[in-house]
Design a protein around this motif. Structure first.
Motif, mmCIF file in Angstrom:
data_model
loop_
_atom_site.group_PDB
_atom_site.id
_atom_site.type_symbol
_atom_site.label_atom_id
_atom_site.label_comp_id
_atom_site.label_asym_id
_atom_site.label_seq_id
_atom_site.Cartn_x
_atom_site.Cartn_y
_atom_site.Cartn_z
ATOM 1 N N PRO A 82 0.895 -1.212 0.086
ATOM 2 C CA PRO A 82 -0.096 0.219 -0.107
ATOM 3 C C PRO A 82 0.861 1.103 -0.128
ATOM 4 N N THR A 121 3.782 2.535 -6.154
ATOM 5 C CA THR A 121 3.088 1.453 -5.671
ATOM 6 C C THR A 121 1.940 1.522 -6.853
ATOM 7 N N GLN A 173 -1.190 1.284 -6.490
ATOM 8 C CA GLN A 173 -2.395 2.032 -6.029
ATOM 9 C C GLN A 173 -2.036 3.423 -6.896
ATOM 10 N N PRO A 215 -6.696 1.683 -7.543
ATOM 11 C CA PRO A 215 -7.162 2.058 -6.153
ATOM 12 C C PRO A 215 -7.321 0.685 -5.198
ATOM 13 N N GLY A 216 -6.893 0.790 -3.781
ATOM 14 C CA GLY A 216 -7.094 -0.164 -3.428
ATOM 15 C C GLY A 216 -6.249 -1.499 -3.532
ATOM 16 N N GLU A 252 -3.888 -4.334 -3.307
ATOM 17 C CA GLU A 252 -2.653 -4.751 -2.392
ATOM 18 C C GLU A 252 -2.681 -6.293 -2.525
#
Length: 305
Positions: free
Chosen positions: A208, A219, A221, A226-227, A229
């Motif tokens: 994250p 990352t 993200q 989005p989100g 992980e």
């Protein structure tokens, strides 16, 4: 008598089952902690490698062992994936094992070989979109966390890439460094020794937040997923029904071992973030992993090969 016997634990050598081959990250972490846990508990710790079927052979052995505190198992992230992937597993992941501790988590890294034109994740994405299936990526195996993560990523970004499964981290590392497979997804721990040589380009991480070891690598993200992980993880479990007093004593011994500066250093070099969670938090974490990856397996009809 039962309470008295519990109070005497441990009074003989303790076995830790390692369900993966020697040299892998589970083996490395088990052996790193071994002398410290041994010292903290005052009994020898014997590590036994019982390998095969994505870790289920060794884990099944531990799940069926007496719940007396003399058999434990160190598992990898496949532990949360296997229930959805492997038909007729010889044990129930959530019912037949008692969680002790989530030792740590580690980001996975999407890498491209230096000989490829992909200098960033967005360039890789452009190629993948313009030529569906043309980008091949290697992982440690079919149904591995990396395979599921790349599948979920492909679904989200609407790209189609070709999976090349290897039989473990060793063979993947050999081909990845040689450039036989242009793109890979694997734990930072596997690639750490190879990034400095310049043969591999890290393009994105699955944690994250950005990794301290790769501060310039974004990352997923940040890159518009989005989100997202997907982290590798390592945990200690006992056969279900192992008395709480014994589980708590092992938890305390592990926690103390993880505070040793040498242990901390080595884990940091492997890109492992120490979590040292309570048994209850470990239980919640595993249930969440089983749900999350089970959905990816079912939605994409992924099978273990």
């Amino acid at each position: 008598l039962g309470a008295w016997a519990q109070g005497a634990w441990p009074n003989q050598p303790i076995k830790v089952i390692n369900p993966f081959p020697t040299g892998g990250t589970v083996d490395q972490i088990s052996r790193l902690l071994q002398p410290f846990v041994q010292q903290n508990l005052g009994q020898p710790i014997v590590i036994e490698n019982k390998v095969g079927a994505s870790g289920t052979i060794g884990t099944a052995f531990a799940a069926k062992a007496p719940a007396d505190g003399y058999t434990w198992v160190m598992v990898f992230d496949t532990h949360g994936v296997n229930p959805s992937l492997i038909p007729n597993m010889p044990f129930d992941t959530l019912k037949d094992l008692s969680p002790v501790m989530l030792i740590g988590t580690g980001a996975m890294v999407v890498t491209a070989h230096a000989t490829t034109p992909h200098k960033s994740f967005s360039e890789l994405l452009q190629t993948a979109r313009s030529k569906p299936g043309a980008i091949s990526y290697g992982t440690i195996g079919s149904g591995s966390m990396a395979h599921l993560a790349m599948t979920a990523l492909g679904n989200h970004l609407k790209v189609d890439w070709t999976h090349v499964p290897y039989k473990g981290g060793g063979p993947l590392a050999t081909d990845g460094v040689a450039g036989h497979v242009p793109v890979t997804m694997a734990t930072y721990a596997l690639w750490a020794p190879h990034f400095s040589g310049g043969k591999l380009r890290p393009l994105a991480v699955t944690s994250p937040k950005r990794m301290a070891e790769l501060p310039d690598v974004p990352t997923l993200q940040e890159l518009g997923v989005p989100g997202f992980e997907a982290q590798a993880w390592w945990g200690m479990f006992a056969p279900a029904g192992t008395p709480d007093a014994i589980v708590n004593k092992m938890h305390a011994a592990l926690q103390k071992s993880l505070q040793d500066p040498g242990v901390k250093d080595r884990l940091q070099q492997m890109g492992v973030v120490i979590t040292a969670t309570s048994p209850a938090d470990t239980d919640r974490f595993v249930k969440n992993e089983v749900d999350k990856w089970g959905k990816v397996v079912r939605d994409n009809k992924i099978t273990a090969q």
